[in-house]
Scaffold this motif. Sequence first.
Motif, PDB file in Angstrom:
ATOM      1  N   UNK A 194       0.839  -1.215   0.000  1.00 40.50           N
ATOM      2  CA  UNK A 194       0.000   0.000   0.000  1.00 40.50           C
ATOM      3  C   UNK A 194       0.864   1.251   0.000  1.00 40.50           C
ATOM      4  N   UNK A 195       1.886   1.258   0.824  1.00 42.86           N
ATOM      5  CA  UNK A 195       2.777   2.418   0.895  1.00 42.86           C
ATOM      6  C   UNK A 195       3.455   2.653  -0.450  1.00 42.86           C
ATOM      7  N   UNK A 196       3.883   1.582  -1.107  1.00 38.71           N
ATOM      8  CA  UNK A 196       4.557   1.720  -2.401  1.00 38.71           C
ATOM      9  C   UNK A 196       3.603   2.261  -3.461  1.00 38.71           C
ATOM     10  N   UNK A 197       2.366   1.766  -3.452  1.00 37.11           N
ATOM     11  CA  UNK A 197       1.373   2.228  -4.430  1.00 37.11           C
ATOM     12  C   UNK A 197       1.076   3.702  -4.231  1.00 37.11           C
ATOM     13  N   UNK A 236      10.687  -2.325  -7.069  1.00 37.31           N
ATOM     14  CA  UNK A 236      10.245  -3.237  -8.126  1.00 37.31           C
ATOM     15  C   UNK A 236       8.755  -3.035  -8.401  1.00 37.31           C
ATOM     16  N   UNK A 237       7.952  -2.890  -7.354  1.00 30.92           N
ATOM     17  CA  UNK A 237       6.516  -2.666  -7.548  1.00 30.92           C
ATOM     18  C   UNK A 237       6.269  -1.339  -8.261  1.00 30.92           C
ATOM     19  N   UNK A 238       7.034  -0.307  -7.893  1.00 31.72           N
ATOM     20  CA  UNK A 238       6.902   0.985  -8.572  1.00 31.72           C
ATOM     21  C   UNK A 238       7.176   0.835 -10.067  1.00 31.72           C
ATOM     22  N   UNK A 239       8.210   0.074 -10.427  1.00 30.82           N
ATOM     23  CA  UNK A 239       8.535  -0.153 -11.837  1.00 30.82           C
ATOM     24  C   UNK A 239       7.405  -0.884 -12.547  1.00 30.82           C
ATOM     25  N   UNK A 240       6.825  -1.893 -11.873  1.00 28.74           N
ATOM     26  CA  UNK A 240       5.709  -2.633 -12.482  1.00 28.74           C
ATOM     27  C   UNK A 240       4.503  -1.722 -12.718  1.00 28.74           C
ATOM     28  N   UNK A 260       2.303  -9.870 -15.040  1.00 19.78           N
ATOM     29  CA  UNK A 260       3.659  -9.839 -14.510  1.00 19.78           C
ATOM     30  C   UNK A 260       3.646 -10.477 -13.122  1.00 19.78           C
ATOM     31  N   UNK A 261       4.825 -10.644 -12.548  1.00 18.02           N
ATOM     32  CA  UNK A 261       4.891 -11.200 -11.200  1.00 18.02           C
ATOM     33  C   UNK A 261       6.037 -10.534 -10.453  1.00 18.02           C
ATOM     34  N   UNK A 262       5.907 -10.509  -9.121  1.00 17.60           N
ATOM     35  CA  UNK A 262       6.933  -9.977  -8.238  1.00 17.60           C
ATOM     36  C   UNK A 262       7.116 -10.977  -7.103  1.00 17.60           C
ATOM     37  N   UNK A 263       8.374 -11.303  -6.809  1.00 24.87           N
ATOM     38  CA  UNK A 263       8.634 -12.267  -5.737  1.00 24.87           C
ATOM     39  C   UNK A 263       8.687 -11.554  -4.386  1.00 24.87           C
ATOM     40  N   UNK A 264       8.315 -12.297  -3.376  1.00 19.66           N
ATOM     41  CA  UNK A 264       8.397 -11.802  -2.005  1.00 19.66           C
ATOM     42  C   UNK A 264       9.759 -12.163  -1.407  1.00 19.66           C
ATOM     43  N   UNK A 265      10.231 -11.370  -0.445  1.00 27.69           N
ATOM     44  CA  UNK A 265       9.606 -10.169   0.127  1.00 27.69           C
ATOM     45  C   UNK A 265       9.544  -9.025  -0.885  1.00 27.69           C
ATOM     46  N   UNK A 266       8.468  -8.260  -0.796  1.00 28.95           N
ATOM     47  CA  UNK A 266       8.191  -7.229  -1.781  1.00 28.95           C
ATOM     48  C   UNK A 266       9.204  -6.092  -1.701  1.00 28.95           C
ATOM     49  N   UNK A 277      -2.884  -6.122  -7.743  1.00 31.49           N
ATOM     50  CA  UNK A 277      -1.657  -6.748  -7.255  1.00 31.49           C
ATOM     51  C   UNK A 277      -2.097  -7.778  -6.237  1.00 31.49           C
ATOM     52  N   UNK A 278      -1.927  -9.053  -6.547  1.00 31.90           N
ATOM     53  CA  UNK A 278      -2.510 -10.089  -5.702  1.00 31.90           C
ATOM     54  C   UNK A 278      -1.495 -11.144  -5.296  1.00 31.90           C
ATOM     55  N   UNK A 279      -1.586 -11.533  -4.026  1.00 36.11           N
ATOM     56  CA  UNK A 279      -0.774 -12.648  -3.540  1.00 36.11           C
ATOM     57  C   UNK A 279      -1.218 -13.930  -4.235  1.00 36.11           C
ATOM     58  N   UNK A 280      -0.272 -14.838  -4.414  1.00 35.85           N
ATOM     59  CA  UNK A 280      -0.597 -16.111  -5.057  1.00 35.85           C
ATOM     60  C   UNK A 280      -1.441 -16.987  -4.136  1.00 35.85           C
ATOM     61  N   UNK A 281      -0.969 -17.168  -2.897  1.00 38.38           N
ATOM     62  CA  UNK A 281      -1.646 -18.053  -1.946  1.00 38.38           C
ATOM     63  C   UNK A 281      -2.411 -17.204  -0.935  1.00 38.38           C
ATOM     64  N   UNK A 282      -3.760 -17.352  -0.949  1.00 38.53           N
ATOM     65  CA  UNK A 282      -4.620 -16.601  -0.031  1.00 38.53           C
ATOM     66  C   UNK A 282      -5.798 -17.476   0.381  1.00 38.53           C
ATOM     67  N   UNK A 283      -6.429 -17.186   1.542  1.00 36.41           N
ATOM     68  CA  UNK A 283      -7.674 -17.880   1.888  1.00 36.41           C
ATOM     69  C   UNK A 283      -8.760 -17.546   0.862  1.00 36.41           C
ATOM     70  N   UNK A 284      -9.711 -18.444   0.708  1.00 38.05           N
ATOM     71  CA  UNK A 284     -10.788 -18.224  -0.254  1.00 38.05           C
ATOM     72  C   UNK A 284     -10.248 -18.354  -1.673  1.00 38.05           C
ATOM     73  N   UNK A 285     -10.563 -17.393  -2.510  1.00 35.64           N
ATOM     74  CA  UNK A 285     -10.091 -17.382  -3.900  1.00 35.64           C
ATOM     75  C   UNK A 285      -8.597 -17.051  -3.915  1.00 35.64           C
ATOM     76  N   UNK A 286      -7.763 -17.942  -4.470  1.00 32.81           N
ATOM     77  CA  UNK A 286      -6.330 -17.639  -4.527  1.00 32.81           C
ATOM     78  C   UNK A 286      -6.019 -16.736  -5.718  1.00 32.81           C
ATOM     79  N   UNK A 287      -4.756 -16.349  -5.841  1.00 28.04           N
ATOM     80  CA  UNK A 287      -4.372 -15.408  -6.878  1.00 28.04           C
ATOM     81  C   UNK A 287      -4.631 -15.912  -8.283  1.00 28.04           C
ATOM     82  N   UNK A 288      -4.403 -17.218  -8.515  1.00 19.85           N
ATOM     83  CA  UNK A 288      -4.640 -17.794  -9.842  1.00 19.85           C
ATOM     84  C   UNK A 288      -6.129 -17.726 -10.193  1.00 19.85           C
TER      85      UNK A 288
END
Length: 302
Positions: free
Chosen positions: A17-20, A109-113, A99-105, A49-60
């Motif tokens: 959020x801070x980066x956005x 990199x997020x600004x560039x994306x 696109x994708x970004x690896x963690x830790x964020x 911008x979504x995490x891959x693994x999350x409760x409920x609906x995952x990123x995919x």
Amino acid sequence: MKVLVADDDAGSLLVARAAVERSGHDCLTAADGDEAWAMYLEHQPDVVVTDWMMPGMDGMALCRAIRAREADLYTYVVLLTSQGSRDDVLAGLEAGADDYVTKPLDPFVLHARLLVALRVTTLHADLAHYRRVLSRQARTDPLTGLHNRLKLSEDLEQLHVRSLRYGEDYSLAMCDVDNFKTYNDLYGHQAGDLALRAVAAALLSTARESDGVYRFGGEEFLLVLPKQSLGGAKALVERALDAVREAAIAHAGDPSGQLRLSAGISAFAAGNHVDAETLLGKADGALYAAKARGRNRVELAR
């Protein structure tokens, strides 16, 4: 841009959020995939911008749902993942991620994306705008600005289906400028074009907001009148003929000395199983009857 960040890790969510916001964009946040999907439907963000693994609906699953729903507007999707294998990256892109970004964020990199996302979404917005413009142009008569035959076929099909379903009346009025060939011969085609524009304006001035006014071809116009019986349509079309008379366009080749209009009307009524093409033919037949009976009049199809 409006950016939605979805992540069940509170620390990662705060960093994103801070980066956005530091990049100058509005940020929405969701703590799981289901909440993210609900916020997507409500706010239609430009970027997710979504995490891959999350409760409920995952990123995919979120990627697939976004791609399945999109129409004109394009949403740029970035996957956040700690899984950096080539297979995982390909799976995310095939699911609809851009696109994708690896963690830790890394905020840089997020600004560039997001810079890339801005370019892509702007391009898609421009393309969507031009598609809408081209679609309108393809359905508009360039001389009069009225709808054309393509738009008529689409609108009339929808109206006929709706009228069948709900048992509603509608009417069609085929209108034709009297002695128009003689008008062009006397005054020239440029004057003829101006006369057709004047007739179009007269028809629009008498039509209701729900009515459709179309240039059918040449000097022929069609009025599509939803929820209008034969009697009501006749009264409206007679007002249209009066409006053309009031325009007082001189026509030495017409017995009246002015440009006039003839019209034929057909109507669809509940329980009448005739199709729209047949109704068009009946309106055209009534128009020919109006011509045969002296022009400058309205005739009803029987």
